[in-house]
Design an enzyme around this catalytic site. Structure first.
Site, mmCIF file in Angstrom:
data_model
loop_
_atom_site.group_PDB
_atom_site.id
_atom_site.type_symbol
_atom_site.label_atom_id
_atom_site.label_comp_id
_atom_site.label_asym_id
_atom_site.label_seq_id
_atom_site.Cartn_x
_atom_site.Cartn_y
_atom_site.Cartn_z
ATOM 1 N N HIS A 34 0.865 -1.191 0.000
ATOM 2 C CA HIS A 34 0.000 0.000 0.000
ATOM 3 C C HIS A 34 0.898 1.236 0.000
ATOM 4 C CE1 HIS A 34 1.073 0.159 4.209
ATOM 5 N NE2 HIS A 34 0.547 -1.041 4.414
ATOM 6 N N GLU A 35 0.268 2.394 0.088
ATOM 7 C CA GLU A 35 1.033 3.649 -0.004
ATOM 8 C C GLU A 35 2.101 3.771 1.084
ATOM 9 O OE1 GLU A 35 1.026 6.033 -2.319
ATOM 10 O OE2 GLU A 35 -0.395 4.844 -3.478
ATOM 11 N N HIS A 37 4.020 1.315 2.259
ATOM 12 C CA HIS A 37 5.200 0.621 1.727
ATOM 13 C C HIS A 37 5.852 1.468 0.619
ATOM 14 C CE1 HIS A 37 2.677 -2.994 2.966
ATOM 15 N NE2 HIS A 37 3.765 -3.166 3.668
ATOM 16 N N ASP A 150 5.556 0.939 12.671
ATOM 17 C CA ASP A 150 5.940 -0.146 13.579
ATOM 18 C C ASP A 150 7.064 0.365 14.479
ATOM 19 O OD1 ASP A 150 4.587 -2.850 12.396
ATOM 20 O OD2 ASP A 150 5.020 -1.412 10.817
ATOM 21 N N MET A 184 -2.258 3.318 7.412
ATOM 22 C CA MET A 184 -2.351 2.257 6.405
ATOM 23 C C MET A 184 -1.698 0.987 6.927
ATOM 24 S SD MET A 184 -1.825 3.983 2.741
ATOM 25 C CE MET A 184 -2.906 5.287 2.199
HETATM 26 P P1 AMP Z 1 4.900 -4.970 6.554
HETATM 27 O O1 AMP Z 1 4.703 -5.385 5.141
HETATM 28 O O2 AMP Z 1 3.642 -4.710 7.300
HETATM 29 O O3 AMP Z 1 5.883 -5.860 7.291
HETATM 30 O O4 AMP Z 1 5.617 -3.555 6.492
HETATM 31 C C1 AMP Z 1 6.825 -3.379 5.790
HETATM 32 C C2 AMP Z 1 7.387 -2.018 6.137
HETATM 33 O O5 AMP Z 1 6.450 -1.011 5.771
HETATM 34 C C3 AMP Z 1 7.653 -1.854 7.647
HETATM 35 O O6 AMP Z 1 8.872 -1.151 7.832
HETATM 36 C C4 AMP Z 1 6.473 -1.038 8.094
HETATM 37 O O7 AMP Z 1 6.739 -0.243 9.226
HETATM 38 C C5 AMP Z 1 6.223 -0.154 6.876
HETATM 39 N N1 AMP Z 1 4.857 0.355 6.877
HETATM 40 C C6 AMP Z 1 3.716 -0.365 6.988
HETATM 41 N N2 AMP Z 1 2.639 0.460 7.026
HETATM 42 C C7 AMP Z 1 3.113 1.713 6.954
HETATM 43 C C8 AMP Z 1 2.512 3.010 6.960
HETATM 44 N N3 AMP Z 1 1.197 3.170 7.053
HETATM 45 N N4 AMP Z 1 3.318 4.085 6.867
HETATM 46 C C9 AMP Z 1 4.670 3.935 6.774
HETATM 47 N N5 AMP Z 1 5.300 2.751 6.768
HETATM 48 C C10 AMP Z 1 4.545 1.654 6.848
#
Ligand code: AMP
Length: 281
Positions: A34-35, A37, A150, A184
């Site tokens: 999503h945005e 990432h 996170d 997000m």
């Molecule tokens: P995930 O796929 O959930 O493991 O996230 C991968 C990376 O994207 C991690 O470093 C998350 O902290 C970051 N991330 C997920 N959601 C967001 C968001 N809404 N805003 C900024 N970074 C994000």
């Protein structure tokens, strides 16, 4: 975009980029992009010559009763999004590629790994630090990009990179939100329309903490009580944790005198969501 499914392929792609003295950036993800990432990808594109993204739904960071099986997987769509962002390397290994049977070695940050999400999700951060260490060994990035969303994960990763002397700079990017303020998350897809509306209470509670703090309140217990009153407006949302902690050690803070992380995790129906805000006196 070069898609690598195996460790040797990804290692060779990373080494090729570094051999020509290029700054290599890595954005680790679990996909269902999503945005949020894509903001990390954008930051990586701006700061690096070559950008690698990993997509790996890491089983070792999920507890036995958690959502590993139903976690959204949208590989084709993710690839198209990353192509559009001109990502250079995509590392998308299988579980068998990343974990050999009988593996007995873990990376774990003592103390920090048991706070916030680590307390509610035993073993979660051990899985995160182990897989991030593996990704760093495979890709050998100069810089890795993580989201402030996170925040506890950021503290744990910064610490393990420091403690294990990984030559990787950690860049943290701001939380990207939906128009109505919901942070997000790939897990937002689990919410039905009613829950999606209820989920806004996480952000409202953090805003209440920020506003009360800006109005002069420095006592953590008072700030938490104010936020819990906001949460109580949505009786179907159940708080897992709502804490004011030191952003580096994740230890609870009683009186705010320095930078403080206000972090919340809550169940909206069966979906566990997290959000946070940083208070800066
Ligand atoms: P995930 O796929 O959930 O493991 O996230 C991968 C990376 O994207 C991690 O470093 C998350 O902290 C970051 N991330 C997920 N959601 C967001 C968001 N809404 N805003 C900024 N970074 C994000």
């Amino acid at each position: 975009m070069q898609i690598c499914a195996t460790i040797p392929e990804a290692r060779a792609a990373g080494r090729k980029a570094r051999a020509s003295c290029k700054r290599l950036g890595l954005v680790p993800t679990m996909g269902a992009l999503h945005e949020g990432h894509l903001s990390l990808v954008c930051a990586a594109k701006a700061q690096c010559d070559v950008v690698a993204v990993s997509i790996f739904v890491n089983p070792t960071q999920f507890g036995p009763t958690e959502d590993l099986a139903r976690y959204p997987r949208q590989f084709e769509r993710d690839c198209a999004l990353l192509e559009k962002e001109n990502v250079d390397i995509l590392f998308a290994p299988s579980v068998d590629e990343m974990y050999t049977k009988g593996e007995a070695t873990w990376v774990m940050v003592e103390g920090l790994s048991d706070r916030l999400d680590g307390r509610s999700r035993p073993g979660h951060f051990r899985g995160v630090t182990t897989v991030v260490a593996k990704l760093f060994h495979v890709i050998e990035p100069d810089i890795a990009f993580f989201g402030q969303k996170d925040a506890a994960q950021v503290a744990v990763i910064r610490r393990f990179v420091r403690d294990l002397n990984f030559p990787v700079e950690i860049v943290v990017c701001p939380i990207v939100r939906e128009l109505d303020g919901l942070a997000m998350s790939s897990r937002n897809a689990y919410l039905n329309p009613e829950e999606r509306q209820r989920a806004l209470v996480l952000q409202r509670s953090l805003r209440c903490v920020e506003e009360t703090f800006r109005a002069g309140e420095k006592n953590a217990a008072t700030l938490i009580a104010a936020a819990k009153e906001v949460i109580a407006q949505e009786p179907q949302v159940h708080v897992d944790y709502l804490e004011l902690v030191d952003p580096d050690t994740l230890e609870p803070i009683e009186l705010i005198t320095g930078k403080t992380l206000a972090a919340i995790a809550a169940y909206v129906g069966t979906t566990r969501l997290i959000d946070n805000a940083v208070l800066n006196p």
